[in-house]
Design a protein around this motif. Structure first.
Motif, mmCIF file in Angstrom:
data_model
loop_
_atom_site.group_PDB
_atom_site.id
_atom_site.type_symbol
_atom_site.label_atom_id
_atom_site.label_comp_id
_atom_site.label_asym_id
_atom_site.label_seq_id
_atom_site.Cartn_x
_atom_site.Cartn_y
_atom_site.Cartn_z
ATOM 1 N N ASP A 65 -5.530 8.594 -1.268
ATOM 2 C CA ASP A 65 -6.002 7.240 -0.958
ATOM 3 C C ASP A 65 -4.794 6.360 -0.629
ATOM 4 O OD1 ASP A 65 -7.125 4.768 -0.769
ATOM 5 O OD2 ASP A 65 -8.032 4.763 -2.768
ATOM 6 N N GLU B 194 -4.298 9.983 -7.543
ATOM 7 C CA GLU B 194 -5.190 9.665 -6.429
ATOM 8 C C GLU B 194 -4.458 9.649 -5.096
ATOM 9 O OE1 GLU B 194 -7.585 6.163 -7.225
ATOM 10 O OE2 GLU B 194 -7.339 6.493 -9.389
ATOM 11 N N ARG C 198 -1.711 5.705 -10.696
ATOM 12 C CA ARG C 198 -2.671 6.329 -9.788
ATOM 13 C C ARG C 198 -1.965 7.052 -8.644
ATOM 14 N NH1 ARG C 198 -6.240 1.610 -7.715
ATOM 15 N NH2 ARG C 198 -7.454 3.338 -6.816
ATOM 16 N N ASP D 18 -1.077 -0.200 -11.677
ATOM 17 C CA ASP D 18 -0.652 -0.895 -10.466
ATOM 18 C C ASP D 18 0.805 -0.603 -10.109
ATOM 19 O OD1 ASP D 18 0.507 -2.233 -12.571
ATOM 20 O OD2 ASP D 18 0.279 -4.227 -11.675
ATOM 21 N N THR E 95 0.838 -1.197 0.000
ATOM 22 C CA THR E 95 0.000 0.000 0.000
ATOM 23 C C THR E 95 0.876 1.252 0.000
ATOM 24 O OG1 THR E 95 -0.107 0.148 2.407
ATOM 25 C CG2 THR E 95 -1.785 -1.212 1.299
ATOM 26 N N ILE F 217 -4.298 2.442 -1.738
ATOM 27 C CA ILE F 217 -3.956 1.970 -3.085
ATOM 28 C C ILE F 217 -2.764 1.022 -2.997
ATOM 29 C CG2 ILE F 217 -3.008 2.676 -5.322
ATOM 30 C CD1 ILE F 217 -4.608 5.241 -5.079
ATOM 31 N N LYS F 218 -2.855 -0.092 -3.709
ATOM 32 C CA LYS F 218 -1.758 -1.066 -3.724
ATOM 33 C C LYS F 218 -1.005 -0.989 -5.051
ATOM 34 C CE LYS F 218 -3.560 -4.473 -0.479
ATOM 35 N NZ LYS F 218 -3.884 -5.910 -0.257
#
Length: 365
Positions: free
Chosen positions: A19, A72, A56, A36, A4, A22-23
């Protein structure tokens, strides 16, 4: 191996926003980052590349408006290379060495292997060897008799460690390194041509045949904690006392350390550095690629030498060196400037000579 954003930020001791759940599975340059992956935009000049990729989340300079970049989540850093060290550690799974002892390993019954050690295929461990807990030893490594290696060592494929070597904790040895080979030490019955030249700096008397007789290496090698040895590097054992490498020192690939050399703590020796026998290197010394150090001299603490510098005499603490022979870096820069001016200077001298000759012929001088 997904992690994460929150876990990565904690590993880097860095602030993060957005966030944090998120991974990501790996890191990537911004333009090629997948959804990813974590985009590495730790310098402002890389921020524009984020829009070209699909990341992201990204690592960005402190104070960056990450939302305006369409992200994000973001992790903020102030020292990119230090952050890269932590990030690479978090994502590096390390070499794949199965736990326990591979059936092809040959381990002398008198050897002591610590708990949780992993010994790979075709490893040979000699009489009386002691290896600390958590060691990982990859295939085709050989460790000769009487050697002691501390906890959490990682010794990779084909490394060779000689007899009676002493190595501290958290040692990392890249493939093909040789630690504890005999030193390169020979003598002639009468004074050799080399000895004569050392004394006269180039003047030779009558030249005679000479035969070299080996001086055997009775010493060993002693290495501190947290030392890393690069691929195909070599450290020769001492003649009587030990060749030594201080704690925290890092050797790049193809570095050669001669017999009896003492290297201090937290030094950085880059690719193809060579240090001749019986020289002493202080603490926190940095020798850039292809630097050479002559035998029987001292390089002081905190010396930094630029690439291809050749150090033939003692260097005081804190000196910054460049060139062959080594001089202060600012002096060497001035020397190079002057060399580039020589062509113009020769032209000017030739023009002056012509002018003087012409005036002399006219009788004006």
């Amino acid at each position: 191996m997904s992690q994460t954003i929150e876990a990565i930020a904690k590993a880097l001791s860095a602030e993060a926003e957005g966030d944090l759940g998120i991974k990501v599975t790996s890191a990537s340059e911004p333009p090629s980052a997948r959804a990813d992956q974590l985009a590495l935009a730790m310098d402002a000049k890389y921020l524009d590349g984020i829009a070209k990729g699909a990341a992201r989340a990204a690592i960005v300079p402190a104070g960056t408006d990450w939302r305006a970049l369409g992200l994000e989540a973001a992790i903020f850093v102030t020292r990119p290379r230090l952050a890269m060290a932590g990030l690479s550690r978090a994502f590096d799974p390390g070499p794949e060495i199965a736990p326990g002892f591979h059936p092809t390993a040959v381990i002398d019954p008198s050897a002591t292997i610590g708990i949780d050690a992993a010994i790979g295929p075709f490893v040979v461990i000699g009489r009386g060897v002691v290896i600390g807990a958590g060691a990982r030893i990859a295939s085709h490594v050989s460790i000769a008799e009487g050697t002691h290696i501390g906890a959490d060592a990682m010794i990779l494929q084909g490394a060779r460690i000689g007899a009676r070597v002493r190595i501290g904790d958290r040692f990392i040895c890249q493939p093909g390194a040789v630690i504890g080979a005999d030193g390169f030490s020979f003598v002639t019955p009468e004074k050799s041509g080399v000895e004569e030249i050392r004394a006269t700096l180039g003047v030779r008397g009558e030249i005679h045949e000479q035969n070299w007789t080996r001086i055997h290496s009775l010493g060993t090698v002693e290495i501190g904690d947290d030392v890393e040895i690069g691929a195909n590097s070599t450290i020769d054992r001492g003649t009587v006392r030990a060749t030594s490498i201080g704690s925290g020192t890092k050797l790049d690939n193809l570095v050669h350390i001669g017999h009896n050399v003492q290297v201090g703590r937290d030094c950085l020796l880059c690719g193809q550095v060579g240090i001749a026998g019986s020289s002493k290197i202080g603490d926190r010394v940095v020798l850039a690629g292809q630097c050479g150090v002559s035998d029987n001299i001292f390089v002081g603490d905190d010396v930094i030498a630029g690439g291809s510098t050749k150090i033939f005499s003692n260097a005081p603490n804190g000196r910054v060196l460049l060139g062959s022979p080594a001089t202060k870096m600012e002096t060497q820069v001035e020397i190079q400037k002057n060399l580039r001016r020589l062509g113009r200077l020769f032209t000017q001298v030739a023009e002056l000579r012509e002018t003087v000759t012409r005036l002399t012929q006219k009788g004006d001088v």
